[in-house]
Write a protein that holds these residues in place. Structure first.
Motif, PDB file in Angstrom:
ATOM      1  N   CYS A  16       0.363  -0.962  -0.432  1.00 41.66           N
ATOM      2  CA  CYS A  16       0.504   0.258   0.108  1.00 41.66           C
ATOM      3  C   CYS A  16       1.112   1.202  -0.280  1.00 41.66           C
ATOM      4  N   ASN A  22       2.173   1.352  -3.469  1.00 46.97           N
ATOM      5  CA  ASN A  22       0.830   1.849  -4.027  1.00 46.97           C
ATOM      6  C   ASN A  22       0.815   3.624  -4.378  1.00 46.97           C
ATOM      7  N   LEU A  23       0.594   3.693  -2.649  1.00 46.49           N
ATOM      8  CA  LEU A  23       0.379   5.723  -2.921  1.00 46.49           C
ATOM      9  C   LEU A  23       1.615   6.358  -2.867  1.00 46.49           C
ATOM     10  N   ASP A  24       2.519   5.899  -3.005  1.00 46.11           N
ATOM     11  CA  ASP A  24       3.600   6.754  -3.317  1.00 46.11           C
ATOM     12  C   ASP A  24       3.326   6.846  -4.761  1.00 46.11           C
ATOM     13  N   HIS A  25       3.098   6.118  -5.310  1.00 43.54           N
ATOM     14  CA  HIS A  25       2.800   5.670  -6.907  1.00 43.54           C
ATOM     15  C   HIS A  25       1.762   6.670  -7.275  1.00 43.54           C
ATOM     16  N   LEU A  26       1.107   6.826  -6.830  1.00 42.98           N
ATOM     17  CA  LEU A  26      -0.081   7.550  -6.872  1.00 42.98           C
ATOM     18  C   LEU A  26       0.363   9.101  -6.512  1.00 42.98           C
ATOM     19  N   GLN A  27       0.568   9.468  -5.523  1.00 43.04           N
ATOM     20  CA  GLN A  27       0.623  10.744  -5.516  1.00 43.04           C
ATOM     21  C   GLN A  27       2.177  11.316  -6.100  1.00 43.04           C
ATOM     22  N   SER A  28       2.980  10.429  -7.113  1.00 41.62           N
ATOM     23  CA  SER A  28       3.707  11.339  -8.173  1.00 41.62           C
ATOM     24  C   SER A  28       2.989  11.347  -8.823  1.00 41.62           C
ATOM     25  N   ARG A  29       2.315  10.188  -9.360  1.00 36.18           N
ATOM     26  CA  ARG A  29       1.556  10.682 -10.643  1.00 36.18           C
ATOM     27  C   ARG A  29       0.255  11.940 -10.135  1.00 36.18           C
ATOM     28  N   TYR A  30      -0.382  12.104  -9.651  1.00 32.24           N
ATOM     29  CA  TYR A  30      -0.870  13.095  -8.841  1.00 32.24           C
ATOM     30  C   TYR A  30      -0.529  14.856  -9.402  1.00 32.24           C
ATOM     31  N   ASN A  31       1.224  14.339  -8.734  1.00 28.67           N
ATOM     32  CA  ASN A  31       1.712  15.751  -8.542  1.00 28.67           C
ATOM     33  C   ASN A  31       2.355  15.899 -10.412  1.00 28.67           C
ATOM     34  N   LYS A  32       2.399  15.247 -10.929  1.00 23.84           N
ATOM     35  CA  LYS A  32       2.736  15.140 -12.497  1.00 23.84           C
ATOM     36  C   LYS A  32       1.528  15.848 -12.855  1.00 23.84           C
TER      37      LYS A  32
END
Ligand SMILES: [Ca+2]
Ligand SMILES: [Ca+2]
Length: 252
Positions: free
Chosen positions: A101, A104-114
Motif C-alpha cells: 500500500c 502504491n500510495l507513493d506511486h499515486l502521489q507521484s502521478r498526482y503531482n505530475k
C-alpha cells in the motif's frame, strides 16, 4: 552336708522336669491345633500379598495420571504453537500488504503531482472547489460584506476548505488582489504579529520580506493591532477582532 546335697539333687530334678514341660508346650500345641496355625500363617501371607498388590495399583494409578496430564499438556502446547504460527503468518501477510500500500500510495502521489503540473488540471481542481484560478494560484474571494468575520474566523473558514488566508509575497499577487477587491473593501491577509509584537509572519510561518505594501505610517499597532488587512491597494494593521472580508489561497 549330706542333707544339702540331697536338697540340690531334688531341685535339679524339679528344673529338669520344668524344661520338659515348657519345651514340649509348642510341640504339643502344634500337635493339638495344626490347622489353626496353618490358617494364621496363610492369613499373614494373604495380607502381605494384598498390601503389595495395593502398592502396585497405586503406583500404576500415579503413572497413568502423570501420563494423562502430560498428554493434555502436550496437546495444549501443540495447539498454542499452531495458533502462534497462524498469527505470525497473518502478521507477515499484513506487513507485506502495508508495504505494498505504501508503494502504491507513493506511486499515486507521484502521478498526482505530475498531473497537477498542468494548468488546465489545476484550474479544473480549483474551480471544482468553488475557487478562482489566476496566475497559477487558486483563490477563494470572500468579499460578501454581509458575512464579515474576525481574522481567526476568516482563517478557520479557509482551513475548512483545505486552504489558508492569502499570502502576498509577490507583486503579481498584490496586483491580482487589487483587481478583485472593490474600492474601500477591507480584506484580511494571512499576516500577523500575534506571536511577537512587530515581528510579522505569514500563516505558513515564513517571515515578512520585501516587497511590502504598508500604508505610510503603518503598521502602527494603535490599540494593539496584530492582524494585517488589505485596503485600497495598501496594507494596514488592525485589531484581529474586527469583522472584515477575506481571501483564501489554496496551494497545489
Ligand atoms: Ca501589532
Ligand atoms: Ca494600524
Amino acid at each position: 552336708m549330706a542333707e544339702n546335697i540331697e536338697i540340690q539333687e531334688e531341685d535339679n530334678e524339679e528344673e529338669e522336669g520344668d524344661d520338659k514341660i515348657y519345651g514340649n508346650a509348642e510341640t504339643t500345641a502344634q500337635q493339638k491345633h495344626p490347622r489353626k496355625i496353618r490358617s494364621v500363617r496363610r492369613l499373614y501371607r494373604l495380607v502381605g500379598m494384598g498390601l503389595g498388590l495395593l502398592c502396585g495399583v497405586q503406583a500404576l494409578l500415579n503413572i497413568g495420571l502423570r501420563l494423562s496430564l502430560y498428554s493434555e499438556w502436550t496437546e495444549e502446547k501443540n495447539n498454542l504453537v499452531h495458533h502462534l504460527d497462524h498469527v505470525q503468518s497473518r502478521y507477515d501477510i499484513l506487513t507485506e500488504q502495508k508495504d505494498q500500500c505504501g508503494l502504491n500510495l507513493d506511486h499515486l502521489q507521484s502521478r498526482y503531482n505530475k498531473l497537477i503540473e498542468h494548468d488546465d488540471i489545476k484550474r479544473t481542481l480549483c474551480e471544482s472547489h468553488g475557487f478562482t484560478f489566476a496566475g497559477d494560484v487558486c483563490y477563494y474571494i470572500a468579499t460578501v460584506e454581509v458575512d464579515w468575520r474576525t481574522w481567526e474566523q476568516s482563517r478557520q473558514y479557509c482551513r475548512d476548505k483545505q486552504s489558508d488566508l492569502i499570502i502576498i509575497n509577490s507583486k503579481e499577487k498584490q496586483d491580482f488582489v487589487n483587481t478583485v477587491v472593490k474600492r474601500n473593501q477591507w480584506i484580511w491577509l494571512g499576516l500577523t504579529d500575534t506571536d511577537e509584537e512587530g515581528v510579522w509572519k505569514w500563516v505558513d510561518g515564513t517571515p515578512l520580506t520585501t516587497p511590502t505594501y504598508w500604508l505610510p505610517g503603518e503598521p502602527s499597532n494603535a490599540g494593539e493591532e496584530d492582524c494585517a488587512v488589505f485596503h485600497n491597494g495598501e496594507w494596514n494593521d488592525k485589531s484581529c477582532f474586527e469583522p472584515m472580508c477575506w481571501i483564501c489561497e489554496r496551494v497545489y
